[in-house]
Enzyme design. Structure first.
Site, short mmCIF file in Angstrom:
data_model
loop_
_atom_site.label_atom_id
_atom_site.label_comp_id
_atom_site.label_asym_id
_atom_site.label_seq_id
_atom_site.Cartn_x
_atom_site.Cartn_y
_atom_site.Cartn_z
N ALA A 69 4.98 0.21 0.84
CA ALA A 69 3.92 -0.75 1.22
C ALA A 69 2.62 0.13 1.31
CB ALA A 69 4.04 -0.60 2.70
N GLY A 112 8.88 0.23 1.09
CA GLY A 112 8.85 -0.97 0.84
C GLY A 112 9.20 -1.36 -0.51
N GLU A 115 12.85 -1.47 -0.27
CA GLU A 115 13.41 -2.53 0.50
C GLU A 115 12.88 -3.89 -0.03
OE1 GLU A 115 10.68 -1.22 3.62
OE2 GLU A 115 12.40 -0.88 5.12
N GLU A 135 9.86 7.12 4.35
CA GLU A 135 9.07 7.07 5.46
C GLU A 135 8.92 7.79 6.63
OE1 GLU A 135 10.93 4.47 4.28
OE2 GLU A 135 10.03 2.71 4.04
#
Ligand code: CO8
Length: 261
Positions: A69, A112, A115, A135
């Site tokens: 992200a 992300g 993911e 993260e």
């Protein structure tokens, strides 16, 4: 492609039946900013609605599938903003698409990015790919499936080690762990993913969607419910043109003429 700032979108394969989406935000290693995710949702939706497309390939660059992200976008958010904006709203389409999606991962698939790859149905990796959930190093935890899909995919011990240390694994280890199904030389990866997409697209698109739905159900249901769902879905294929076409073609020793109905 003209309509997108962060994607290159095309159709590939001899019959132009593989939807191709390349994440293209090189200045940020394909960090998944809101705008990119909105565009990705649109591109996947368009291919889902395109009757000629039987499978979708999502890839990035040779350096990065996606580095996560967008940290610059997230940095200043507080809890109430994250909660109010439902800051994962644009992240569901890939996992919910009816058509099979292949992730072709070269380089970094972090946070992300990993993911997103795990929301796809099949992951192919280039030899230099790195899969990780860093993260924890940013003082947060995975927010789009990294504690759930990763654990379902590679088991508790390996998933815990990855999310608690933030350290990535390489392509070879990812294949051993079952996160990816095959590893290829970097420059062959995308072609191999498209070839796989063509193989999948050659089947009945209707029955492929039913098949994907049944496998996906195994992640949501108990064995008993899942077997029941599978049985009913299997029975339902007997209401299709393509089930009759497939079995008749086998018996008549010729290729099946699927009509996706
Ligand atoms: N967000 C924003 N910008 C990024 C990101 C990112 N995730 N990753 C890289 N960039 C930018 C860098 O800031 C840099 O930009 P600039 O030149 O303007 O400073 C540019 O991309 C190139 O990056 P580097 O110079 O760092 O390149 P290196 O080759 O030195 O390093 C790495 C590559 C190792 C991939 C490094 O960039 C890195 O560690 N990136 C961050 C990885 C990371 O921590 N990802 C997890 C993010 S958190 C997350 O994904 C939570 C998901 C929650 C789900 C969201 C639901 C909505």
């Amino acid at each position: 492609t003209g309509q997108y700032q962060n994607l290159i979108v095309d159709k590939k394969g001899q019959n132009q039946n593989v939807g191709f989406i390349q994440l293209n935000r090189p200045k940020a290693l394909n960090a998944l900013c809101d705008e990119l995710m909105v565009e990705l949702t649109q591109a996947v939706t368009d291919f889902e609605n395109d009757g000629n497309v039987g499978c979708i390939v999502i890839t990035g660059s040779e350096k990065a599938f996606a580095a996560g992200a967008d940290i610059k976008e997230m940095q200043k958010r507080d809890f109430s903003q994250a909660y109010d904006e439902n800051f994962t709203a644009a992240w569901t389409k890939v996992a919910e698409c009816k058509k099979p999606i292949i992730a072709a991962v070269n380089g970094y698939a972090l946070g992300g990015g990993n993911e997103l790859a795990m929301m796809c149905d099949i992951i192919y990796a280039g030899e230099k790919a790195k899969f990780g959930q860093p993260e924890i190093k940013l003082g947060t935890i995975p927010g789009a499936g990294g504690t759930q899909r990763l654990t379902q995919s590679i088991g508790k011990s390996k998933a815990m080690e990855m999310v608690l240390t933030g350290n990535p694994i390489n392509a070879e280890d990812a294949e051993k762990a079952g996160l990816v199904s095959k590893v290829f030389p970097v420059e062959q990866l995308v072609d191999e993913a498209i070839k796989l997409g063509e193989t999948i697209s050659a089947q009945s698109k209707l029955v492929s969607a039913m098949c994907k739905e049944a496998v996906s159900a195994s992640f949501e249901m108990s064995l008993r419910e899942g077997l029941h769902f599978e049985k009913r879905t299997f029975h339902a294929t007997f209401a299709t043109h393509d089930r009759m076409a497939g079995m008749t073609a086998f018996i008549e020793k010729r290729p099946a003429d699927f009509k996706d109905k």
